[in-house]
Motif scaffolding. Structure first.
Motif, PDB file in Angstrom:
ATOM      1  N   GLY A  53      -0.878  13.981   2.874  1.00 44.25           N
ATOM      2  CA  GLY A  53      -2.220  14.385   2.481  1.00 44.25           C
ATOM      3  C   GLY A  53      -3.211  13.244   2.541  1.00 44.25           C
ATOM      4  O   GLY A  53      -4.311  13.388   3.090  1.00 44.25           O
ATOM      5  N   ARG A  54      -2.837  12.104   2.001  1.00 50.32           N
ATOM      6  CA  ARG A  54      -3.751  10.962   1.963  1.00 50.32           C
ATOM      7  C   ARG A  54      -3.814  10.231   3.302  1.00 50.32           C
ATOM      8  O   ARG A  54      -4.894   9.892   3.789  1.00 50.32           O
ATOM      9  CB  ARG A  54      -3.314   9.978   0.877  1.00 50.32           C
ATOM     10  N   TYR A  55      -2.639   9.980   3.910  1.00 47.71           N
ATOM     11  CA  TYR A  55      -2.596   9.137   5.105  1.00 47.71           C
ATOM     12  C   TYR A  55      -2.424   9.943   6.404  1.00 47.71           C
ATOM     13  O   TYR A  55      -3.163   9.749   7.356  1.00 47.71           O
ATOM     14  CB  TYR A  55      -1.466   8.115   4.984  1.00 47.71           C
ATOM     15  N   GLY A  56      -1.435  10.800   6.468  1.00 43.66           N
ATOM     16  CA  GLY A  56      -1.147  11.534   7.692  1.00 43.66           C
ATOM     17  C   GLY A  56      -0.111  10.816   8.536  1.00 43.66           C
ATOM     18  O   GLY A  56       0.238   9.655   8.271  1.00 43.66           O
ATOM     19  N   SER A  74      12.993  -5.518  -3.445  1.00 40.88           N
ATOM     20  CA  SER A  74      13.737  -4.323  -3.825  1.00 40.88           C
ATOM     21  C   SER A  74      13.239  -3.123  -3.035  1.00 40.88           C
ATOM     22  O   SER A  74      12.182  -3.168  -2.400  1.00 40.88           O
ATOM     23  CB  SER A  74      13.587  -4.055  -5.326  1.00 40.88           C
ATOM     24  N   TYR A  75      14.013  -2.051  -3.093  1.00 41.59           N
ATOM     25  CA  TYR A  75      13.686  -0.840  -2.340  1.00 41.59           C
ATOM     26  C   TYR A  75      12.286  -0.334  -2.681  1.00 41.59           C
ATOM     27  O   TYR A  75      11.901  -0.249  -3.846  1.00 41.59           O
ATOM     28  CB  TYR A  75      14.732   0.234  -2.657  1.00 41.59           C
ATOM     29  N   GLN A  76      11.504  -0.012  -1.651  1.00 43.43           N
ATOM     30  CA  GLN A  76      10.156   0.516  -1.842  1.00 43.43           C
ATOM     31  C   GLN A  76      10.031   1.868  -1.162  1.00 43.43           C
ATOM     32  O   GLN A  76      10.460   2.044  -0.022  1.00 43.43           O
ATOM     33  CB  GLN A  76       9.122  -0.446  -1.239  1.00 43.43           C
ATOM     34  N   ARG A  77       9.445   2.846  -1.871  1.00 40.63           N
ATOM     35  CA  ARG A  77       9.224   4.154  -1.283  1.00 40.63           C
ATOM     36  C   ARG A  77       8.177   4.058  -0.167  1.00 40.63           C
ATOM     37  O   ARG A  77       7.307   3.196  -0.178  1.00 40.63           O
ATOM     38  CB  ARG A  77       8.757   5.147  -2.349  1.00 40.63           C
ATOM     39  N   THR A  78       8.294   4.965   0.796  1.00 42.23           N
ATOM     40  CA  THR A  78       7.374   4.960   1.926  1.00 42.23           C
ATOM     41  C   THR A  78       5.926   5.080   1.460  1.00 42.23           C
ATOM     42  O   THR A  78       5.032   4.434   2.020  1.00 42.23           O
ATOM     43  CB  THR A  78       7.715   6.109   2.890  1.00 42.23           C
ATOM     44  N   ALA A  79       5.683   5.887   0.435  1.00 43.89           N
ATOM     45  CA  ALA A  79       4.320   6.045  -0.076  1.00 43.89           C
ATOM     46  C   ALA A  79       3.766   4.710  -0.557  1.00 43.89           C
ATOM     47  O   ALA A  79       2.587   4.389  -0.336  1.00 43.89           O
ATOM     48  CB  ALA A  79       4.311   7.073  -1.212  1.00 43.89           C
ATOM     49  N   VAL A  80       4.611   3.914  -1.203  1.00 44.58           N
ATOM     50  CA  VAL A  80       4.178   2.607  -1.702  1.00 44.58           C
ATOM     51  C   VAL A  80       3.932   1.649  -0.539  1.00 44.58           C
ATOM     52  O   VAL A  80       2.992   0.857  -0.560  1.00 44.58           O
ATOM     53  CB  VAL A  80       5.223   2.033  -2.679  1.00 44.58           C
ATOM     54  N   VAL A  81       4.783   1.724   0.477  1.00 43.16           N
ATOM     55  CA  VAL A  81       4.622   0.851   1.647  1.00 43.16           C
ATOM     56  C   VAL A  81       3.274   1.124   2.326  1.00 43.16           C
ATOM     57  O   VAL A  81       2.548   0.186   2.695  1.00 43.16           O
ATOM     58  CB  VAL A  81       5.779   1.055   2.644  1.00 43.16           C
ATOM     59  N   LEU A  82       2.920   2.379   2.472  1.00 42.25           N
ATOM     60  CA  LEU A  82       1.639   2.710   3.092  1.00 42.25           C
ATOM     61  C   LEU A  82       0.469   2.236   2.223  1.00 42.25           C
ATOM     62  O   LEU A  82      -0.542   1.752   2.749  1.00 42.25           O
ATOM     63  CB  LEU A  82       1.544   4.214   3.343  1.00 42.25           C
ATOM     64  N   ASP A  83       0.618   2.341   0.910  1.00 43.95           N
ATOM     65  CA  ASP A  83      -0.412   1.812   0.005  1.00 43.95           C
ATOM     66  C   ASP A  83      -0.567   0.306   0.187  1.00 43.95           C
ATOM     67  O   ASP A  83      -1.676  -0.236   0.122  1.00 43.95           O
ATOM     68  CB  ASP A  83      -0.054   2.112  -1.453  1.00 43.95           C
TER      69      ASP A  83
END
Length: 293
Positions: free
Chosen positions: A184-187, A122-131
């Motif tokens: 902020g966390r990743y850049g 299912s659709y995943q937000r970019t923030a979740v993908v980076l996590d």
């Protein structure tokens, strides 16, 4: 030169994996060449429908920028195709897009990889993908090591075109929480694209300016997946716009002869992710102009 510290360890989050999924790391460099540098991995999220030379070229531009302007060392690069639930016009089925990205990376690069995790669920937000990348690389694989065996966590960083930054600076397109998590966390590394005002966009994101790295295109390239799909629908050649294995795959499977069931503008606007409505309208104008020629 970069002086920012690496992000903390992966946030507590439970990830669900697609069936038979395994995280690709066959090209991930596990040992730092220079222990004085901070290890990073580049992640490009997008439709890749189809993947073009510009998508691949972004990674090479980032390599040059990192080497000349930062204290980072790139350990690997990933393309993360979006899920079919993104509902964008011209969005081919995920298995085709993942296959084309794999053909492009495996046959034209020695360090890029394709992660299908985002594509086949299912659709995943970019923030979740980076996590997810942070978790797989630093928690599951245990990060990387220096030549002396010292453990280091890898910083995951987003790689995108400047149109993405434009959407991030628009009120209401991205949540403040996600922006703080991504920037902020990743850049991120942002590749300049024609027609985008990067200065204005980054002014609106001043809070995270220290984590946004702007990369100028020394050779302008405005190849887009939208234009490639239009060429294909009109029966025009797209060779030398895409990697040859991708062109062969498209021809073999007869892809992009029409935009398919997801072509409605209403779906495009409703499920917008990396592009705002104005960007979508601009692409439509390009298509209309080309049809008139």
């Amino acid at each position: 030169m970069d002086t920012s510290s690496p992000p903390p360890s992966s946030p507590t989050r439970t990830f669900s994996n697609p069936p038979n999924y395994s995280f690709p790391h066959h090209r991930l460099n596990r040992v730092l060449r220079n222990p004085e540098k901070q290890p990073i991995v580049l992640v490009a999220c997008g439709s890749f429908s189809p993947v073009t030379y510009l998508h691949l070229r972004m990674f090479e531009m980032a390599v040059d920028y990192v080497r000349q302007n930062t204290d980072f060392e790139i350990m690997g690069g990933y393309l993360s195709p979006v899920s079919d639930m993104y509902k964008k016009p011209g969005l081919l089925a995920a298995h085709h897009r993942v296959t084309m990205c794999t053909l492009a990376t495996e046959q034209t690069s020695h360090w890029l990889m394709v992660d299908p995790w985002e594509a086949f669920q299912s659709y995943q937000r970019t923030a979740v993908v980076l996590d997810h990348f942070d978790y797989e690389i630093n928690t599951v694989l245990g990060g990387v090591q220096t030549p002396d065996g010292e453990h280091r966590n890898v910083r995951v960083m987003l790689l995108a075109g400047s149109d993405l930054i434009s959407t991030m600076s628009e009120p209401g397109v991205w949540s403040e929480e996600d922006l703080d998590h991504i920037l902020g966390r990743y850049g991120c590394f942002i590749i300049e694209r024609a027609g985008s005002d990067m200065d204005q966009a980054t002014d609106n994101l001043a809070r995270w300016r220290h984590n946004i790295y702007l990369i100028s295109q020394l050779i302008q390239n405005d190849v887009s997946s939208t234009k490639v799909r239009l060429f294909l629908r009109r029966g025009l050649s797209v060779r030398y716009l895409l990697p040859s294995p991708v062109v062969d795959y498209i021809e073999e499977h007869g892809l992009y002869k029409d935009e398919g069931p997801n072509a409605s503008n209403s779906n495009y606007s409703k499920h917008l992710h990396h592009k705002d409505v104005e960007k979508a309208k601009a692409e439509d104008k390009d298509v209309i102009a080309l049809k008139k020629t």
